[in-house]
Scaffold this motif. Structure first.
Motif, mmCIF file in Angstrom:
data_model
loop_
_atom_site.group_PDB
_atom_site.id
_atom_site.type_symbol
_atom_site.label_atom_id
_atom_site.label_comp_id
_atom_site.label_asym_id
_atom_site.label_seq_id
_atom_site.Cartn_x
_atom_site.Cartn_y
_atom_site.Cartn_z
ATOM 1 N N GLN A 12 0.837 -1.196 0.000
ATOM 2 C CA GLN A 12 0.000 0.000 0.000
ATOM 3 C C GLN A 12 0.873 1.248 0.000
ATOM 4 O O GLN A 12 1.849 1.345 0.735
ATOM 5 C CB GLN A 12 -0.908 -0.010 1.227
ATOM 6 N N LYS B 199 1.627 5.040 0.809
ATOM 7 C CA LYS B 199 1.275 6.061 1.795
ATOM 8 C C LYS B 199 1.907 7.375 1.408
ATOM 9 O O LYS B 199 3.044 7.419 0.970
ATOM 10 C CB LYS B 199 1.746 5.648 3.192
ATOM 11 N N LYS C 185 2.712 11.281 2.801
ATOM 12 C CA LYS C 185 2.849 12.051 4.033
ATOM 13 C C LYS C 185 3.180 13.492 3.696
ATOM 14 O O LYS C 185 3.779 13.793 2.665
ATOM 15 C CB LYS C 185 3.953 11.471 4.915
ATOM 16 N N ARG D 244 -2.590 15.205 -0.731
ATOM 17 C CA ARG D 244 -2.413 13.795 -0.404
ATOM 18 C C ARG D 244 -3.521 12.952 -1.007
ATOM 19 O O ARG D 244 -3.285 11.880 -1.571
ATOM 20 C CB ARG D 244 -2.374 13.606 1.124
ATOM 21 N N LYS D 245 -4.763 13.457 -0.915
ATOM 22 C CA LYS D 245 -5.888 12.728 -1.491
ATOM 23 C C LYS D 245 -5.754 12.629 -3.007
ATOM 24 O O LYS D 245 -6.064 11.594 -3.619
ATOM 25 C CB LYS D 245 -7.206 13.411 -1.116
ATOM 26 N N GLU E 229 -3.122 10.006 -3.733
ATOM 27 C CA GLU E 229 -3.630 8.649 -3.504
ATOM 28 C C GLU E 229 -4.565 8.216 -4.626
ATOM 29 O O GLU E 229 -4.544 7.076 -5.088
ATOM 30 C CB GLU E 229 -4.342 8.596 -2.153
ATOM 31 N N GLN F 130 5.870 10.765 -0.706
ATOM 32 C CA GLN F 130 5.621 9.366 -0.410
ATOM 33 C C GLN F 130 6.612 8.852 0.634
ATOM 34 O O GLN F 130 7.733 9.349 0.746
ATOM 35 C CB GLN F 130 5.759 8.521 -1.673
ATOM 36 N N ASP F 131 6.157 7.859 1.343
ATOM 37 C CA ASP F 131 7.051 7.148 2.246
ATOM 38 C C ASP F 131 7.942 6.246 1.395
ATOM 39 O O ASP F 131 7.475 5.326 0.736
ATOM 40 C CB ASP F 131 6.228 6.315 3.242
ATOM 41 N N GLN G 110 7.781 2.484 1.147
ATOM 42 C CA GLN G 110 6.663 1.815 0.509
ATOM 43 C C GLN G 110 6.953 1.675 -0.976
ATOM 44 O O GLN G 110 8.084 1.495 -1.392
ATOM 45 C CB GLN G 110 5.377 2.630 0.758
#
Length: 745
Positions: A20, A22, A24, A31-32, A35, A92-93, A96
């Motif tokens: 997944q 993520k 941040k 962010r939305k 995603e 992004q992280d 991930q």
């Protein structure tokens, strides 16, 4: 053995597990958005894999930056490269997935997958619905309708004072116009009210000033008791705007120059009230005023004596009512009615040559309902005076005010995305005609749009443009500059001006004075504050980049050119679709001709492009006009992204433009439907790559604050409305809101 537990079976399938993603940091919306983009990219990847497995052909994707075969960015029909980094974007992280977000980045420091797809100028544009009329040869100006009459010897034939006629000759005015030939004899010999209607640029100001001055001069024609500045106020001229009041006062000063015992003054908002009181106390004979300041002095200035007033002139009556001056006008009219008329001055000079009653003259170019209301409020048994023959009914519904016949009107149907590059191309072609265009005016809908286009089109950090006077240099340092982008060999220097109602009055006055006195090619970017009554010499072209809020305003805008018999040009920018219905209104005045925007691009971009700021977009002479247009648009977008100040001006200009679009008059709103605007394409015309939010935020906050207590609880938690319903709801709020900030400033 007893089984006292629960057994669960999971089928994982052959595909590996997906990690997944993520995101941040940054804003919640960013962010939305990231995603959502990751989810859509994942879905597209599965679809492409399935199509490949079935032997289907890969779908053609849009080209992104740096993907030309030769390794150089393409400026043809494909998307253009982006070189801006999105501030405060989501990150992004890195532990991930390796998915890259949609935020913009520099080409040099960005990973290979982090590229932005940019929309193209010449794709997905709505088509023009009206037929393009072919030109039949060069347009020739017909006989002027507002020119001086050729069958009249001179102003002396109207029995005016010989010294007044000599002063007119010095101003190069020898013969009267049609409206002057009707109004001057009436005001010289009668004491009845008058309603004056004539097209713009026909000389209405001289038609009421000349007979008033002539009758006042008769008081000093022989005898020992002459008229002086302390003899009282004989005429009050009310103008809707400060600029028009200043202009009327300037003309009045020129006419009474040979008569030093007569004094005039102007009282307008934005000036020192204390200095105005001192001038009134010292004594004046002619008072030019704006309605609000006149009502203020009537209430608070004891030295203002109205007993000797014989004329009340209401200039531009339709504009006086449009701007909401009804209460101030009513106060002035009622004050004059209750004050008795004096028959002699304080020193005993008889006022026999003046009218035996107070005469009200209402001047208006249009016959709207609010003008008729003003006439009922101020006039009594008035005589209707017009230059057109056979038009004896001023309240006729089919009476349409027309532009001068020698005015050549054209309309240009331009898609939203191409508006900015078409405007630059049009200006470049206009100022490339040697000796043809001296001054041009661009009208826009709001002050924020004026500020943005002025900053974009001027040379960066350039403010050493020639000034009309040294004392004005500081005032116009932020409103006058040298232009960029559309200079040429014929016009190596073009002086750029900006003016709107949000500027201080001294700055507006100095800017207008600079534009009027400029001897080099110059361009004024302004709002409707400059549309009424202003007589600026040598204006050859009027461009309506944003259509007027009403057809009457359109007539006044284009009336800044083709004045007093001179020819002129006017161009109107329209959007494809509903706005093309506005063309039928234009045909009711002077029949316009159409001009394709592609022809403007070809002509304007034929010459070499010169950019005042260095960007990665490089103009090439070998490119076609499509390539040059896309290069110009790319350059403007990159320039904004590298300049936070101008980027903020672009966003504010976009928001105010959308708000102003909803304030067209009700009868014409069918042609300007805000729900049909493509906000992304409109943003492109402001050099933006996406439409900023918060267009109706201020009005929404006021509405919510007002109705929050009365709203039922069930309505407060309702689901989010569709985008189309939101636009309609905001447009209704904007339509109900006051439109004064757009019409005035």
């Amino acid at each position: 053995m007893a089984d006292d537990g629960m057994l669960l079976n999971f089928e994982l399938g052959p595909e590996p597990l997906k990690t997944q993603v993520k995101f941040k940091g940054g804003r919640w919306r960013d962010r939305k958005r990231a995603e959502r983009g990751a989810r859509l990219a994942s879905e597209r990847g599965e679809t492409t894999k399935n199509e490949t497995d079935d032997g289907a052909r890969f779908t053609k994707r849009r080209r992104v930056e740096d993907e030309d075969t030769d390794g150089t960015p393409s400026y043809r029909t494909g998307p253009r490269p982006s070189f801006s980094k999105r501030p405060e974007g989501p990150r992004q992280d890195t532990s991930q997935s390796g998915f890259s977000g949609h935020h913009k980045s520099h080409a040099g420091d960005a990973p290979k997958g982090n590229r932005q797809v940019i929309s193209r100028l010449f794709s997905f544009n709505p088509a023009q619905t009206t037929a393009v009329e072919e030109k039949e040869g060069e347009w020739t100006a017909p006989q002027a309708t507002n020119a001086p009459l050729s069958d009249v010897a001179n102003f002396g034939s109207l029995t005016l004072s010989s010294r007044l006629v000599d002063e007119l000759a010095k101003m190069k005015l020898e013969r009267p116009t049609a409206i002057q030939q009707k109004v001057i004899p009436h005001l010289l010999s009668n004491s009845s009210d008058a309603f004056v209607q004539a097209e713009t640029g026909s000389g209405k100001t001289f038609s009421y000033l000349l007979p008033i001055i002539h009758r006042v001069l008769l008081l000093s024609a022989g005898g020992d008791k002459q008229i002086h500045r302390n003899s009282g106020i004989f005429a009050i001229i009310v103008s809707p705007t400060r600029e028009l009041a200043k202009q009327v006062h300037t003309v009045l000063e020129q006419l009474i120059r040979p008569f030093p015992w007569l004094v005039s003054t102007a009282i307008t908002g934005g000036e020192s009230k204390k200095a105005e009181k001192a001038r009134i106390r010292k004594g004046v004979n002619f008072l030019v005023a704006t309605p609000g300041r006149l009502a203020d002095h009537i209430d608070n200035t004891k030295a203002l004596s109205l007993g000797t007033v014989r004329w009340l002139i209401l200039d531009e009556g339709d504009r006086l009512m449009d701007l909401g001056f009804e209460d101030d006008l009513k106060k002035a009219i009622e004050s004059l009615r209750v004050i008795p008329i004096v028959t002699q001055t304080d020193k005993g000079t008889p006022l026999d040559t003046l009218p035996d009653r107070r005469v009200t003259v209402l001047c208006s170019a249009t016959m709207k309902m609010n003008v008729q209301k003003l006439g009922e409020m101020s006039l009594a048994d008035a005589t209707f005076l017009t230059a057109e023959k056979g038009d004896d009914d001023p309240t006729a519904e089919n009476a349409v005010h027309k532009a001068p016949a020698q005015l050549h009107q054209t309309y240009i149907v331009v898609p939203s995305k191409l508006r900015l590059v078409t405007l630059v191309s049009y200006l470049k072609s206009v100022f490339s005609r040697r000796g043809r265009t001296m001054k041009a005016i661009i009208f826009m809908s709001c002050a924020d749009s004026v500020d943005f286009h002025y900053e974009l089109l001027r040379k960066p950090d350039e403010s050493d443009a020639p000034q009309s006077a040294s004392r004005d240099a500081e005032l116009v340092s932020k409103t006058v500059s040298k232009a960029a982008y559309f200079t040429s060999a014929a016009s190596p220097e073009v002086v750029l001006h900006r003016m709107h109602g949000s500027l201080s009055q001294p700055v507006r006055t100095a800017t207008l004075r600079s534009f009027s006195a400029c001897k080099t090619p110059s361009l004024l970017i302004t709002t409707d504050v400059s549309s009424r009554g202003l007589d600026i010499p040598s204006v050859d072209l009027v461009i309506e980049y944003d259509p007027a809020f009403s057809f009457a305003d359109h007539i006044h805008r284009v009336g800044r050119t083709a004045r007093a018999g001179r020819s002129g040009d006017a161009a109107l920018f329209l959007l494809p679709g509903a706005e093309e219905g506005y063309i039928e209104l234009l045909k009711s005045s002077t029949p316009p001709s159409s001009q394709p925007y592609e022809a403007i691009l070809k002509k304007g971009l034929m010459a070499k492009l010169e950019f005042p700021v260095e960007t990665s977009a490089k103009p090439e002479d070998a490119h076609s006009y499509h390539d040059k247009a896309e290069t110009l648009q790319l350059h403007l977008e990159q320039r904004l992204l590298n300049d936070a100040k101008r980027l903020e001006l672009a966003r504010n200009g976009f928001k105010s433009h959308i708000r102003a679009y909803a304030t067209h008059v009700k009868d014409e709103r069918v042609h300007f439907d805000i729900t049909q605007l493509h906000l992304g394409h409109v943003a492109k015309s402001f050099g933006l790559r996406e439409a900023p939010g918060g267009i109706g935020a201020g009005i929404e906050r006021k509405a919510k604050k007002k109705g929050s207590r009365d709203a039922p609880k069930s309505d407060r938690g309702q689901e989010q409305q569709p985008a189309g319903d939101v636009i309609k709801r905001k447009s209704m709020m904007l339509m109900r809101a006051a439109a004064d900030e757009f019409n005035i400033g």
